[in-house]
Design an enzyme around this catalytic site. Structure first.
Site, PDB file in Angstrom:
ATOM      1  N   HIS A   1     105.169  38.584  -3.898  1.00 55.18           N
ATOM      2  CA  HIS A   1     105.727  37.280  -4.270  1.00 55.18           C
ATOM      3  C   HIS A   1     106.872  36.853  -3.350  1.00 55.18           C
ATOM      4  CE1 HIS A   1     103.439  37.935  -7.910  1.00 55.18           C
ATOM      5  NE2 HIS A   1     103.837  36.806  -8.435  1.00 55.18           N
TER       6      HIS A   1
ATOM      7  N   GLU B   1      92.360  30.346  -4.648  1.00 54.06           N
ATOM      8  CA  GLU B   1      93.150  29.675  -3.612  1.00 54.06           C
ATOM      9  C   GLU B   1      92.290  29.089  -2.503  1.00 54.06           C
ATOM     10  OE1 GLU B   1      94.019  32.566  -4.979  1.00 54.06           O
ATOM     11  OE2 GLU B   1      95.866  31.994  -5.995  1.00 54.06           O
TER      12      GLU B   1
ATOM     13  N   GLN C   1     100.829  29.189  -5.688  1.00 46.55           N
ATOM     14  CA  GLN C   1     101.920  29.664  -6.546  1.00 46.55           C
ATOM     15  C   GLN C   1     103.011  30.423  -5.794  1.00 46.55           C
ATOM     16  OE1 GLN C   1     100.483  31.677 -10.179  1.00 46.55           O
ATOM     17  NE2 GLN C   1     100.338  29.616 -11.009  1.00 46.55           N
ATOM     18  N   PHE C   2     102.613  31.263  -4.866  1.00 48.76           N
ATOM     19  CA  PHE C   2     103.565  31.967  -4.005  1.00 48.76           C
ATOM     20  C   PHE C   2     102.916  32.051  -2.634  1.00 48.76           C
ATOM     21  CE2 PHE C   2     104.835  33.317  -8.198  1.00 48.76           C
ATOM     22  CZ  PHE C   2     106.216  33.407  -8.123  1.00 48.76           C
TER      23      PHE C   2
ATOM     24  N   LEU D   1      91.588  29.719 -10.872  1.00 49.67           N
ATOM     25  CA  LEU D   1      92.398  30.659 -10.102  1.00 49.67           C
ATOM     26  C   LEU D   1      91.655  31.039  -8.813  1.00 49.67           C
ATOM     27  CD1 LEU D   1      94.070  33.825 -11.691  1.00 49.67           C
ATOM     28  CD2 LEU D   1      93.968  33.239  -9.266  1.00 49.67           C
TER      29      LEU D   1
HETATM   30  C1  LIG Z   1      95.672  35.561  -5.596  1.00 52.83           C
HETATM   31  C2  LIG Z   1      96.671  35.264  -6.649  1.00 52.83           C
HETATM   32  N1  LIG Z   1      96.844  33.994  -7.050  1.00 52.83           N
HETATM   33  C3  LIG Z   1      97.755  33.677  -7.990  1.00 52.83           C
HETATM   34  C4  LIG Z   1      98.523  34.656  -8.565  1.00 52.83           C
HETATM   35  C5  LIG Z   1      99.552  34.311  -9.646  1.00 52.83           C
HETATM   36  N2  LIG Z   1      99.060  34.824 -10.934  1.00 52.83           N
HETATM   37  C6  LIG Z   1      99.442  36.020 -11.408  1.00 52.83           C
HETATM   38  S1  LIG Z   1      98.644  36.432 -12.805  1.00 52.83           S
HETATM   39  C7  LIG Z   1      97.774  34.995 -12.802  1.00 52.83           C
HETATM   40  C8  LIG Z   1      96.778  34.735 -13.888  1.00 52.83           C
HETATM   41  C9  LIG Z   1      95.784  35.836 -14.005  1.00 52.83           C
HETATM   42  O1  LIG Z   1      94.894  35.562 -15.039  1.00 52.83           O
HETATM   43  P1  LIG Z   1      93.787  36.599 -15.469  1.00 52.83           P
HETATM   44  O2  LIG Z   1      92.978  36.990 -14.289  1.00 52.83           O
HETATM   45  O3  LIG Z   1      93.072  36.013 -16.612  1.00 52.83           O
HETATM   46  O4  LIG Z   1      94.599  37.902 -15.895  1.00 52.83           O
HETATM   47  P2  LIG Z   1      95.635  38.040 -17.100  1.00 52.83           P
HETATM   48  O5  LIG Z   1      96.987  37.831 -16.513  1.00 52.83           O
HETATM   49  O6  LIG Z   1      95.277  37.054 -18.135  1.00 52.83           O
HETATM   50  O7  LIG Z   1      95.443  39.442 -17.558  1.00 52.83           O
HETATM   51  C10 LIG Z   1      98.118  34.201 -11.722  1.00 52.83           C
HETATM   52  C11 LIG Z   1      97.565  32.865 -11.435  1.00 52.83           C
HETATM   53  C12 LIG Z   1      98.323  35.976  -8.117  1.00 52.83           C
HETATM   54  N3  LIG Z   1      99.037  36.988  -8.601  1.00 52.83           N
HETATM   55  N4  LIG Z   1      97.397  36.241  -7.166  1.00 52.83           N
END
Ligand SMILES: Cc1ncc(C[n+]2csc(CCOP(=O)(O)OP(=O)(O)O)c2C)c(N)n1
Ligand SMILES: Cc1ncc(C[n+]2csc(CCOP(=O)(O)OP(=O)(O)O)c2C)c(N)n1
Ligand SMILES: [Mg+2]
Ligand SMILES: [Mg+2]
Lengths: 375, 328, 375, 328
Positions: B129, B60, B82-83, B58
């Site tokens: 988003h 970018e 993703q967005f 995760l």
């Molecule tokens: C900068 C960013 N990239 C991608 C996303 C899309 N997204 C939302 S939640 C998520 C996963 C988050 O995982 P984690 O940090 O483990 O938290 P959890 O949701 O498991 O509590 C992603 C990729 C986002 N919100 N922000």
């Protein structure tokens, strides 16, 4: 916290090691690696270190006389560049920061290209075809942001080498101590082991990032341990000790080539010069500190040791200096003689083909011709 | 010819090009087993395997930087963010590296890569988003910015973007992903980049838009047609570099122009088009060039997103102003 | 590498510990901390965990019936939020990700605010004056990017508290396992100890980041060790064990308050729900894994233990469920009853004062009135 | 009144406001002992101490994020980014957080912060040190973008920026830092934000610019005056929000307008001004609105930077086109 607490148990342990073979007083710790028993290699390494320093001096002089733009010297850090240059193979990929001239020279970058670059000419990044450097990356000024490119490069080479059934190429990305504070550095370190990529992250810890002492960058006691954030083996080496430097690097490269994944190496050295020619380090660091650092100079100790071993003589030195100086002068002359690019060249490598809608801009520039203040 | 949605067309183009060109890889967050949060990469993992369908951590900045590294080695990287609101951490890598390697090495290295992202709002998505990022990228030299507005254009433009030898930011209209279908043939034929597409011809006014707003622009043109006003509708398709020739030609014919975009008005790409009209089209214009755009506010959360996003009513309002000043 | 090599010596060593007190089978390791011998506190913690779960369930139901937008459930991670809520003091500052509802409730965020937020109304982030939450940050959707705000906040509170000669406020920033891959996380962790800031970085390792297993995020064996990149004490705790969770947190908070600097805590838990209501986790993870995780549910084991200790009865449970359900229903009703903001409200908090040049935009929106598809 | 350079005026404003307001802190890379790479923060460390003069690690995202955190706590953060080319890593923090906290919390939290950076080229600096970032930020809702063009405006606008309750991106014209001096009184008086400044009045043509290009624009106006053409020169000063009223009033008078900016032409802020003219000024314009701008290329390294940067010659060329189409 103690492990005697029944609710708490140790789940992981990590050690950070430091390697030094050639001490500042030219004595040796432990056994010499194979390459250090080969006089030819030893002399070649020395010659390249001195060459780097001669180049450096010339570049600073060119800047001081208004012939070059801002220049970042490698003074005191020559062992790092030279070790990289000797440890990497032709097809490996080098992604440098901007103080590893020795490595670039070893890989075929003409000295005049480095001058062109700092002289403000993009052609200084168009390294010659046929050299190892042809596939290397150019210097990176935006600190640390080149480091994660290594992830993509190594992913690609790993995929290609596996498919071709050939030996793994290794990717080496270097950066400074200051650079390790940036997220770009970390996103690379954190992810490299996910794909077990053949990457060496080489941190040139020259104690300073412009005016900031390395201890002001981070709470971490070592830069080597930043590798642990990515589960990567991190270790320290005396970056002023060409023998340890090359040994540690070659070990890491061999591990990477064997499929044992990435490594992080913190090379401890000292920036003997100002940050760049635009900087005046006397503003922020005591002269005594710099004097003391000169005692640990990588060239001084290495020369003393080579001489003691009988691998180097005063005559050798004389020849090296005179030939090295001549080649540096020749590079400076080549740099001065370069024909300026035509102004419209600023459009010619922007895209593979200049979009039609931009043609008028190129035409306007071409029609105008050279501009005052340019060149 | 299957009748498919825009997101299916994206998926089709990815399958099609990965099949055809072994050097294409896709990468991004959740694009493998999960097939992407919008399912753009569905089935790619099973067909092309883990090596070419890369689920990334995760991060970018890493995704952009990795695409850069890959593309310099002859691996055509198609990255998904993703967005588009999460494209901001890629800005530095795109402008300071991807856009420059060719130029700064005088052609020695280059970055044939694509960064795809769903763009703009209207689907009641969570905060951050629903952003419109096109202008931020279109201002950067050395790259292309492409925004499809229909399934067939999505298919053809994505193929073109992947084949393009330079970096392309490919912004997909989130709210059109599943809004309507079109017959799209998987013929492997790319559409031309760097040109605008005349969606429909007309003689009274030129309506210019791109991406999701093309849909409302088309509806506005329908409405105008009913009222006897013949609107020429132009889809920018490639925002950068901008094909002003097509627009100028149209405005030379119609003498009127309204620009429709979702991103904030101030400094949006509609302003770039209008500025070119003010320079090259001034003498052919009968009336002011109106911009219908998102307001200069933060994109509101779902409850108010429709207050922000231009719609047919707002487009028609500006068109009517134009005809008031310069009646037919 | 071994320390027997005379050229190589160990320069640093780090251990990572894991703490678990209340086991999944409701047995106890070691001694109970003081708070765990106070029935009132134990009951309050339990009640808040259950309240969080009741809220979660309602929110998902509201989403499924089209009354709420996308919602991120805290299911299975309730102990983390509740431990934060109990461990922080009123004036401490909480900078949450988006699954710590328990903490937010404890700090005074009305349940209806969380519903407003996920319902698409900014007013859900305007936490009530007079509560601890009034100075907290709202949920952060752009992953990890809120974490470095903690550096600025803690720098400010440290400066202000020192000046006022009062006890140090502590700043707690939470994020997920996936979030630790981002540079923003690292830039905070790397620098926090430079100023010895009173910060707790709390990593909710719920094993998944949408469809990515935590093992695919990084090569690091633990997330706790990411603290080492900043010289920060990092440790693991069973995030499903409310007692260990609170204990480890309170210890770290105390250290921070005492001026001993930042800590990083990896709370190991499991995301029992889909990532959000927009996700279908069956695409990418086996049902058995989820079933197994239910066995480690934080509420189940805690209830069993409380009952065994005689701190909780069936009657208590009944009251809690009925009162909790009523309050959740009341929150849902309050959420439904909220008067929509006027459309022009999108301009009213953009700047302290709307710039004159933007007034026409506000006027246009106000004149138009409510828009189809809004609300 | 001391006669000082623009960089000295910046330094003076910082000293002045830190003296006056204890809640002001400065932060950034090398700003303490070193006084900043351009010496903007010289002497602050000795006067106000380490707590309020914060040397940060080398991490621009952190610098922006730290400023955000500080400002939410009532500490007015004035951050320096060493060169605007290194502002890109701040983009995400500025647009996704600084610009939003007030709005998303409906006024509960806010970010009274300034990010200062030297902007634009012309000093033969290394690669990535000569970029023009104004448009990237000016497109963002919820912030201000300010660009001074003289020592006195630098002083007054910086005070205003620090006192502003919302985030301000303050872009300083690198090549004017030491180019000329002006008498500047340290009277603690802020200049007004959100308004353009009429640098000199004129009747035949309106020249609009900001930042470093104001210098060349003034020189061009001098040249035109010699030729009997009276140019009104407008300094945007605050780019976002944009005070079009002043510009429109001027163009209503002159009927001609040339815009001068250094950032790449496509999607530059000059396009925003031109778009507004195409909408609101069309009927008062005698001639097309010309933009003199950087080319749509990567900012070249030092040897060619003057090919890229507009100069008096290029300004005059466009002005002459205007008078050719619409003679005086
Ligand atoms: C900068 C960013 N990239 C991608 C996303 C899309 N997204 C939302 S939640 C998520 C996963 C988050 O995982 P984690 O940090 O483990 O938290 P959890 O949701 O498991 O509590 C992603 C990729 C986002 N919100 N922000
Ligand atoms: C992203 C970015 N921020 C700031 C700068 C300005 N700058 C150039 S070199 C430097 C210090 C780099 O320190 P370090 O990484 O230790 O490398 P060194 O110069 O010591 O070799 C800084 C801050 C830059 N070039 N890029
Ligand atoms: Mg350094
Ligand atoms: Mg997670």
């Amino acid at each position: 916290m103690t492990t005697t607490d029944p609710a708490t148990r140790k789940v992981a342990s990590y050690d950070i090691y430091y390697t030094q073979i050639l001490n500042p007083d030219a004595s040796i710790n432990g056994e010499l690696p194979a390459f250090a028993r080969d006089p030819q290699q030893l002399r070649a390494m020395y010659a390249l270190m001195v060459q780097t320093r001669l180049f450096d001096k010339k570049a600073v002089a060119l800047q001081r006389t208004g012939q070059l733009g801002t220049f970042a010297a490698a003074l005191g850090q020559e062992a790092i560049g030279v070790a990289i240059g000797h440890a990497l193979k032709q097809d490996d990929v080098f992604i440098p920061a901007y103080r590893e001239y020795g490595a670039q020279f070893a890989r075929g970058v003409p000295m005049s290209d480095i001058l062109l670059y700092w002289g403000g000419d993009e052609r200084g990044m168009d390294y010659p075809q046929g050299t190892a450097a042809y596939h290397d990356f150019p210097l990176s000024v935006p600190i640390s942001t080149h480091v994660p490119h290594a992830i993509g490069v190594a992913y690609a080479t790993q995929m290609q080498d596996r498919k071709a059934g050939r030996e793994a190429r290794v990717v080496l990305a270097s950066c400074g101590d200051g650079a390790t504070s940036k997220g770009d550095f970390y996103e690379a370190v954190s992810s490299a082991k996910v794909w077990n990529l053949p990457i060496i992250f080489l941190v040139n810890n020259n104690q300073w990032a412009i005016s900031m002492r390395s201890s002001r960058q981070t709470g971490a006691q070592t830069f080597a341990q930043k590798g642990l954030a990515g589960g990567i083996n991190g270790e320290q080496v005396d970056g002023n000790d060409i023998i340890a430097m090359r040994l540690v690097l070659e070990r890491a490269i061999q591990r990477a080539r064997n499929g044992e994944g990435p490594s992080l190496i913190e090379a401890i050295t000292y920036r003997l010069h100002d940050h760049t020619t635009a900087d005046d380090a006397r503003r922020y660091r005591p002269e005594e500190e710099v004097q003391a650092a000169w005692e640990r100079c990588p060239i001084k100790r290495y020369k003393a040791w080579l001489e003691a071993q009988g691998h180097w003589t005063a005559a050798d030195e004389e020849t090296l200096i005179s030939e090295g100086t001549a080649s540096v002068e020749a590079a400076a002359q080549a740099f001065r003689n370069v024909t300026p690019e035509p102004p419209e060249a600023i459009f010619d490598h922007l895209y593979a083909t200049l979009p039609k809608s931009m043609q008028w801009q190129r035409d306007e520039v071409a029609a105008r011709g050279p501009v005052k203040g340019g060149h | 010819m299957p009748n498919i949605t825009l997101i299916e067309a994206i998926n089709l183009a990815l399958h099609s090009e990965m099949q055809r060109d072994e050097s294409v890889v896709v990468l991004g967050e959740d694009i493998g087993r999960n097939g992407g949060v919008f399912r753009a990469t569905l089935g790619l993992l099973d067909t092309y395997g883990e090596e070419r369908v890369i689920d990334t951590p995760l991060a970018e900045t890493l995704v952009a930087a990795m695409a850069i590294g890959l593309s310099t080695q002859g691996v055509k990287a198609v990255a998904e963010i993703q967005f588009s609101g999460f494209l901001y951490p890629c800005v530095d890598q795109v402008v300071n590296h991807a856009a420059r390697y060719r130029n700064r090495t005088r052609g020695r290295l280059s970055c044939p890569m694509v960064i795809r992202a769903p763009n703009s709002g209207g689907i009641h998505a969570p905060e951050h988003h629903s952003e419109s990022l096109e202008t931020t990228f279109a201002h950067m030299p050395g790259i292309r910015v492409v925004a499809p507005s229909s399934p067939s254009r999505a298919y053809g433009l994505l193929l073109a973007a992947i084949r393009d030898p330079d970096p392309v930011i490919f912004l997909e209209p989130t709210r059109l992903y599943r809004l309507f279908k079109q017959p799209v043939e998987d013929n492997g034929e790319a559409l031309e980049l760097d040109v605008c597409y005349i969606d429909r011809e007309g003689s009274d006014i030129t309506l210019v838009s791109w991406g999701a707003m093309m849909h409302d622009t088309r509806l506005a043109a329908d409405q105008l047609a009913e009222e006897g006003i013949s609107a020429e509708v132009i889809d920018l398709a490639t925002l950068k570099p901008l094909d002003m020739a097509t627009i100028l030609q149209s405005v030379a014919k119609t003498g009127r122009c309204v620009l429709v975009s979702e991103s904030p008005r101030a400094g949006g790409w509609a302003s770039e088009v209008a500025a070119n009209l003010a320079e090259h089209g001034l003498l052919t214009l009968f009336a002011p060039v109106m911009r219908v755009a998102g307001y200069d506010t933060i994109m509101p959360l779902a409850k108010m997103e429709r207050v922000y996003i231009p719609d047919v009513e707002r487009i028609l309002k500006e068109v009517r102003k134009v005809f008031e000043i310069a009646p037919k």
